[in-house]
Design a protein around this motif. Structure first.
Motif, PDB file in Angstrom:
ATOM      1  N   TYR A  92     -15.357  26.288 -12.693  1.00 21.14           N
ATOM      2  CA  TYR A  92     -14.812  25.816 -11.411  1.00 21.14           C
ATOM      3  C   TYR A  92     -15.978  25.432 -10.499  1.00 21.14           C
ATOM      4  O   TYR A  92     -16.791  26.278 -10.128  1.00 21.14           O
ATOM      5  N   ILE A 112       0.040  21.246 -15.918  1.00 23.06           N
ATOM      6  CA  ILE A 112      -1.149  21.825 -16.561  1.00 23.06           C
ATOM      7  C   ILE A 112      -0.774  22.442 -17.914  1.00 23.06           C
ATOM      8  O   ILE A 112      -1.398  22.148 -18.941  1.00 23.06           O
ATOM      9  N   TYR A 158      -1.463  20.771 -21.802  1.00 27.23           N
ATOM     10  CA  TYR A 158      -2.227  21.582 -22.751  1.00 27.23           C
ATOM     11  C   TYR A 158      -1.434  21.780 -24.045  1.00 27.23           C
ATOM     12  O   TYR A 158      -1.965  21.607 -25.156  1.00 27.23           O
ATOM     13  N   GLN A 171      -7.616  21.990 -23.703  1.00 26.67           N
ATOM     14  CA  GLN A 171      -7.640  22.436 -22.319  1.00 26.67           C
ATOM     15  C   GLN A 171      -7.799  21.234 -21.387  1.00 26.67           C
ATOM     16  O   GLN A 171      -8.357  20.199 -21.754  1.00 26.67           O
ATOM     17  N   ILE A 173      -9.403  19.100 -14.537  1.00 24.18           N
ATOM     18  CA  ILE A 173      -8.744  18.842 -13.258  1.00 24.18           C
ATOM     19  C   ILE A 173      -9.802  18.396 -12.251  1.00 24.18           C
ATOM     20  O   ILE A 173     -10.787  19.103 -12.009  1.00 24.18           O
ATOM     21  N   LEU A 189      -4.377  26.854  -9.785  1.00 26.15           N
ATOM     22  CA  LEU A 189      -5.620  26.637 -10.539  1.00 26.15           C
ATOM     23  C   LEU A 189      -6.184  27.949 -11.073  1.00 26.15           C
ATOM     24  O   LEU A 189      -6.682  28.006 -12.193  1.00 26.15           O
ATOM     25  N   ASP A 220      -5.888  29.577 -15.558  1.00 22.23           N
ATOM     26  CA  ASP A 220      -7.272  29.551 -16.060  1.00 22.23           C
ATOM     27  C   ASP A 220      -7.358  29.267 -17.563  1.00 22.23           C
ATOM     28  O   ASP A 220      -8.194  28.487 -18.016  1.00 22.23           O
ATOM     29  N   GLU A 279      -7.320  25.607 -18.698  1.00 23.62           N
ATOM     30  CA  GLU A 279      -8.246  24.671 -18.039  1.00 23.62           C
ATOM     31  C   GLU A 279      -9.630  24.705 -18.680  1.00 23.62           C
ATOM     32  O   GLU A 279     -10.206  25.769 -18.901  1.00 23.62           O
ATOM     33  N   VAL A 328     -12.793  22.361 -13.874  1.00 29.86           N
ATOM     34  CA  VAL A 328     -12.207  22.008 -12.576  1.00 29.86           C
ATOM     35  C   VAL A 328     -13.345  21.567 -11.662  1.00 29.86           C
ATOM     36  O   VAL A 328     -14.326  22.295 -11.489  1.00 29.86           O
TER      37      VAL A 328
END
Length: 542
Positions: free
Chosen positions: A43, A137, A141, A147, A150, A182, A186, A189, A192
């Motif tokens: 992130y 999201i 996925y 993943q 973003i 977000l 996790d 993702e 980010v």
């Protein structure tokens, strides 16, 4: 004869794909971008000023995560990336979301609807924006097996523009609701990335995403946006040569002028590499002209929201200091004017000592833009009313036409110290110094107020291309023009500049002690008999 330059500069283009497909010049930063995309931080938040290439960076990341290998042929990233995995990408551009909760919700609704269509997702009528964001999201996925990346560009735009309005709290409430997903998602993702200008820490993304890494001050990313001097000299030689030929400069002189106007940004105390404003530099090289591109793009529009009485305080910011804790972690709404001015690009890092950052104006473009912005408020006149007089003053100073220059200066400061009530706390001479230095800065002169030399302190030094003006100011009730003249001669105020190739002009100026403006002036020659023939010719004109 200036040769035609057929190279395409990416003026106004924020799409990496367009830059590459249209054959525009691209300053290759893909090695830094790869390191960011594949680093240990998932992130990431990057703050950079307006018009500094953040959107092109986001677009490049999007192309990378979408696996568009063909766009990167010949770039540094090709030596680093071997897999080119195509991932789902969710990209939001919050600069399109307005400054009211209705427009913010509408933008997110439209953006989410597009992704729902792309992944054949059907939300329930009762689903909130957060529910829909979560479903996109998770759904992307599950459908791709990869993943998600973003990317949120200009995240702070609705918050910045709604600040100090009734809509601000409603906008931040939407942020807290939607972007909390977000953190919750996790495991779905990959990466980010969030960009912005100003940092709202307690009331938006930062409050719900406490694992967000602020990479804005990291040395390895100091030049990820903007263009370094090394890159300018490597990639833009034909354009610099063309500018030099148009202006009658050598190549080195053209580089020096571009540097003075558009360079000077620093974003890391551990990597003080000089960075040019890319928007201004590209436009200047495309036009073969030095102009104030950044301010004319609307960069100064947010100043009144975050800096009170800017016209009175501007001289205090170059230089100024700010604690490391404040500049690196504080919320823009509580960090003071210096923090806003730094984050938005009006100030930059000049040095660092023992936990304290030293800030100052990065370049001439920014400095002049700021002074131009505050001048109408200081002179109590509209911008349109003073433009013509400012232009005449600048031309007269450039030509050394003292009678015309003093006539323009008299017109600009007439009655201002007396009528501007905000100046009441200053003594009269201090008011005049503030107004006059602002005027000279706003027209593009280099100005130094109360310059210390071995024999004393000069009230003001004003520099143009061909002249150095040394000014001593005296009020009528403090000896006026005669006292100013005597002080300049006794303390030899012109002597420190005798090695300068430009002509040095010493000016004694008398100012009305009641605030009614310029009363008299005199060019002070080295000998007592050599006073200017022009003195007083225009003073008698009503």
């Amino acid at each position: 004869m200036v040769e035609t330059n057929d190279r395409k500069l990416p003026v106004g283009i924020q799409s990496f794909e367009k830059i590459r497909k249209q054959g525009c010049l691209y300053v290759d930063k893909t090695d830094i971008i790869w390191q960011l995309a594949n680093g240990i931080r998932k992130y990431n938040y990057l703050s950079r000023p307006r018009r500094f290439g953040k959107s092109v960076l986001v677009d490049t990341l999007e192309s990378y995560f979408l696996g568009k290998k063909e766009l990167f042929e010949g770039l540094k990233i090709m030596q680093l990336e071997t897999e080119w995995v195509k991932r789902p990408v969710i990209r939001l551009d919050m600069s399109r979301a307005g400054a009211e909760p209705e427009t913010l919700r509408s933008y997110l609704d439209n953006a989410f609807r597009q992704y729902e269509k792309e992944y054949s997702l059907t939300p329930n009528p009762t689903d909130s924006l957060a529910d829909r964001f979560n479903a996109i999201i998770v759904g992307s996925y599950e459908q791709t097996g990869h993943q998600v990346a973003i990317l949120i560009d200009e995240y702070d735009s609705p918050l910045q523009h709604s600040w100090n309005t009734p809509h601000h709290e409603a906008c931040t409430s939407i942020y807290r609701e939607v972007f909390a997903i977000l953190k919750a998602d996790d495991k779905y993702e990959k990466f980010v990335f969030i960009t912005g200008i100003t940092k709202f820490t307690q009331i938006s993304l930062f409050s719900v995403l406490n694992n967000l890494s602020n990479i804005s001050f990291e040395p390895e990313y100091a030049a990820i946006c903007g263009i370094t001097k090394e890159e300018v000299l490597r990639d833009f030689k034909p354009e610099i040569n063309r500018l030099a030929e148009y202006e009658g400069w050598t190549f080195d002189e053209a580089v020096a002028q571009l540097t003075a106007y558009y360079d000077g940004y620093h974003f890391s105390r551990r990597n003080m590499v000089d960075v040019f404003n890319p928007f201004s530099l590209i436009n200047a090289l495309a036009d073969s002209d030095l102009k104030n591109y950044w301010a004319s793009s609307g960069a100064t529009s947010m100043l009144p929201k975050f800096v009170d009485d800017m016209e009175l305080k501007l001289g205090n910011f170059d230089p100024c200091t700010i604690l490391r804790q404040t500049i690196e972690t504080s919320d823009v709404t509580g960090g003071g004017a210096e923090l806003f001015l730094y984050q938005s690009g009006y100030l930059t890092i000049k040095g660092y000592q023992m936990g304290v950052y030293i800030l100052g104006f990065p370049n001439n473009e920014v400095k002049q833009a700021l002074y131009e912005t505050v001048l109408p408020a200081l002179t109590l006149r509209s911008n349109g009313d003073i433009q013509s007089t400012q232009s005449s003053l600048f031309l007269s100073l450039q030509l050394g036409n003292l009678p015309e220059a003093m006539k323009c200066l008299k017109a600009l400061i007439a009655d201002v110290p007396y009528s501007n009530k905000k100046l009441a706390s200053m003594d009269m001479e201090e008011r005049y110094r503030l107004i006059m230095s602002t005027i000279f800065n706003a027209i593009g002169c280099r100005v130094e107020v109360e310059k210390m030399i071995a024999t004393g302190r000069i009230d003001m030094v004003v520099e143009t291309t061909n002249f150095v003006y040394v000014l001593e100011l005296k009020l009528s009730n403090n000896g006026g023009i005669d006292a100013a003249t005597e002080q300049m001669r006794a303390k030899q105020y012109a002597e420190p500049f005798k090695a300068d190739k430009r002509k040095v002009i010493a000016l004694a100026i008398e100012l009305d002690d009641k605030g009614k403006g310029l009363v008299d002036w005199k060019e002070v020659q080295k000998n007592k008999l050599g006073t200017s023939l022009f003195r007083n010719l225009w003073i008698l004109i009503p």
